[in-house]
Design a protein around this motif. Structure first.
Motif, PDB file in Angstrom:
ATOM      1  N   PHE A 109      33.212  96.715  57.886  1.00 16.99           N
ATOM      2  CA  PHE A 109      31.639  96.039  58.145  1.00 16.99           C
ATOM      3  C   PHE A 109      31.295  95.525  56.748  1.00 16.99           C
ATOM      4  O   PHE A 109      30.651  94.449  56.763  1.00 16.99           O
TER       5      PHE A 109
ATOM      6  N   THR B 246      33.375  94.286  54.469  1.00 19.20           N
ATOM      7  CA  THR B 246      33.772  92.963  54.296  1.00 19.20           C
ATOM      8  C   THR B 246      33.383  92.090  55.287  1.00 19.20           C
ATOM      9  O   THR B 246      32.933  90.664  54.823  1.00 19.20           O
ATOM     10  N   SER B 247      32.936  92.354  56.378  1.00 20.96           N
ATOM     11  CA  SER B 247      32.490  91.669  57.372  1.00 20.96           C
ATOM     12  C   SER B 247      30.931  91.178  56.862  1.00 20.96           C
ATOM     13  O   SER B 247      30.587  89.616  56.964  1.00 20.96           O
TER      14      SER B 247
ATOM     15  N   LEU C 174      36.627  81.943  64.023  1.00 23.43           N
ATOM     16  CA  LEU C 174      37.310  83.390  63.401  1.00 23.43           C
ATOM     17  C   LEU C 174      38.890  83.734  64.450  1.00 23.43           C
ATOM     18  O   LEU C 174      38.481  83.705  65.545  1.00 23.43           O
TER      19      LEU C 174
ATOM     20  N   THR D 161      36.882  93.808  62.066  1.00 25.00           N
ATOM     21  CA  THR D 161      36.364  92.897  61.031  1.00 25.00           C
ATOM     22  C   THR D 161      35.792  91.370  61.443  1.00 25.00           C
ATOM     23  O   THR D 161      34.725  91.086  60.936  1.00 25.00           O
ATOM     24  N   ALA D 162      36.634  91.003  62.529  1.00 19.30           N
ATOM     25  CA  ALA D 162      36.120  89.729  62.902  1.00 19.30           C
ATOM     26  C   ALA D 162      34.798  89.928  63.774  1.00 19.30           C
ATOM     27  O   ALA D 162      33.829  89.096  63.381  1.00 19.30           O
ATOM     28  N   TYR D 163      34.884  90.730  64.594  1.00 19.77           N
ATOM     29  CA  TYR D 163      33.416  90.751  65.460  1.00 19.77           C
ATOM     30  C   TYR D 163      32.377  91.270  64.708  1.00 19.77           C
ATOM     31  O   TYR D 163      31.163  90.789  65.119  1.00 19.77           O
ATOM     32  N   ALA D 164      32.510  92.064  63.778  1.00 18.73           N
ATOM     33  CA  ALA D 164      31.397  92.619  63.136  1.00 18.73           C
ATOM     34  C   ALA D 164      30.642  91.211  62.075  1.00 18.73           C
ATOM     35  O   ALA D 164      29.922  91.187  61.951  1.00 18.73           O
ATOM     36  N   ALA D 165      31.789  90.338  61.498  1.00 19.64           N
ATOM     37  CA  ALA D 165      31.103  89.262  60.986  1.00 19.64           C
ATOM     38  C   ALA D 165      30.680  88.197  62.108  1.00 19.64           C
ATOM     39  O   ALA D 165      29.353  87.725  61.654  1.00 19.64           O
TER      40      ALA D 165
ATOM     41  N   GLU E 234      27.089  89.269  62.463  1.00 17.90           N
ATOM     42  CA  GLU E 234      26.001  88.728  61.228  1.00 17.90           C
ATOM     43  C   GLU E 234      25.948  87.415  61.464  1.00 17.90           C
ATOM     44  O   GLU E 234      24.738  86.867  60.966  1.00 17.90           O
TER      45      GLU E 234
ATOM     46  N   LEU F   6      41.468  85.603  60.011  1.00 23.41           N
ATOM     47  CA  LEU F   6      41.705  87.183  59.935  1.00 23.41           C
ATOM     48  C   LEU F   6      43.181  87.727  60.376  1.00 23.41           C
ATOM     49  O   LEU F   6      43.607  88.741  60.726  1.00 23.41           O
TER      50      LEU F   6
END
Length: 355
Positions: free
Chosen positions: A160, A162-163, A183, A190-194, A197, A245
């Protein structure tokens, strides 16, 4: 079970592993002994090993088990540990910390820059390594910490971070003028946390994933659209930023063929399929660089506050998406490593190991 042990992987074959009994280390003057308690295993940890040489991840915990050669390495893990002995002023036994840990029962650190928030490991071999990985944060003064969310923090906090920093960098540059953010590896944490946001802040957020993970990625609700890799011709003809990613060359080639000059930014974020083709991207994202910028912009307290606020929003959402599988001891650690390395872990599952 031995007093102490270490799990190692072959640097040239991450599916080859060894568990070695090791003596319990002792803390010398200025040092503290940590007992590793709870760690997580995700694709992120495999990425550390894949990039172990080029990004120096093997250097955080060098040496490996006694008697084994340099071919073996210790892949870094994130998790919680307790100080069980200390000869460092200001660091007392009983302190619980979150940070970068070896796949082992114990770790000796040399605390420095000690304050209420925790400390940094000042061991000589870590002096030239990226400083964020050397921080050990006390749970007593961590705005993001809740005892009932330890598993979430173990599994998601480094991802998170990183995201959070990735989304912040993209927003900080006004989304590079793009109308859509693409993405890859959309089902990855990592992708879905970004995406959480970035969603709703302007450009459409589009997830790209394998056909088998499309339904899961759509169920998250953080993407405006989810396409399988074989449907990239469905990406709209509009200015786009690609946040890669997956590291898959064919996905990059297909997007460049589809969008041409409309692909205004091509950013490599991480690798999940072990194809290190970051050099083919236009640039590589490294979270500590954006973190240093925001510490200058906001100060450390301001960055911590913003991160904690974002984390609590994300934690509230992710609880419904996650299935935690908990193991105990080094054998379960080994099984979880091989499961993640071989790509056998469903995107909804997170591995937690109590050590």
């Amino acid at each position: 079970m031995p007093d102490s042990w270490t799990f190692a992987v072959a640097r040239d074959d991450l599916g080859r592993t060894v568990l070695a009994d090791t003596p319990t280390p002792e803390a010398g003057d200025g040092e503290a002994l940590l007992r590793v308690r709870r760690v997580g295993l995700t694709a992120n940890n495999v990425t550390y090993a894949v990039l172990g040489e080029s990004m120096r991840y093997w250097q955080f915990f060098p040496g490996g088990p006694r008697g084994l050669g340099a071919e073996w390495g210790l892949p870094p893990l994130w998790g919680f540990a307790d100080v069980i002995d200390s000869r460092a002023a200001g660091v007392e036994p009983g302190l619980r910390v979150y940070g970068y840990l070896p796949p082992a029962r114990h770790l000796v650190v040399r605390p420095e820059r000690i304050d209420a928030s925790g400390f940094r490991d000042g061991s000589a071999h870590r002096a030239d390594l990226p400083s964020p990985y050397n921080a050990y944060r006390s749970t007593r003064a961590d705005a993001a910490y809740r005892a009932d969310q330890e598993d979430l923090l173990v599994l998601f906090r480094p991802l998170f971070f990183t995201s959070f920093m990735l989304a912040d960098q993209v927003a900080d540059h006004d989304f590079y003028g793009a109308e859509q953010l693409l993405l890859s590896s959309a089902s990855s944490k990592t992708a879905y946390a970004a995406a959480v946001e970035l969603h709703g802040r302007g450009p459409r957020v589009i997830g790209l994933t394998s056909p088998g993970n499309v339904a899961f990625a759509r169920s998250l609700g953080c993407y405006d659209e989810v396409l399988s890799y074989d449907r990239i011709d469905g990406v709209g003809a509009a200015p786009a930023v690609y946040l890669d990613l997956s590291g898959a060359p064919h996905t990059r080639a297909a997007l460049r063929n589809r969008l041409g000059d409309l692909l205004v930014r091509d950013i490599a974020v991480g690798l999940t399929n072990q194809i290190p083709n970051a050099a083919a991207a236009g640039e590589v994202f490294f979270a500590p660089v954006q973190m240093r910028k925001r510490r200058q912009d906001w100060g450390r307290d301001g960055l911590d506050r913003r991160f904690a606020d974002a984390w609590h929003r994300f934690a509230a959402a992710v609880t419904a998406w996650l299935e935690v599988r908990t193991g105990v001891g080094p054998q379960d650690l080994r099984r979880a490593w091989l499961d993640v390395y071989r790509g056998s872990t469903p995107p909804r599952v997170g591995h937690i190991i109590e050590l």
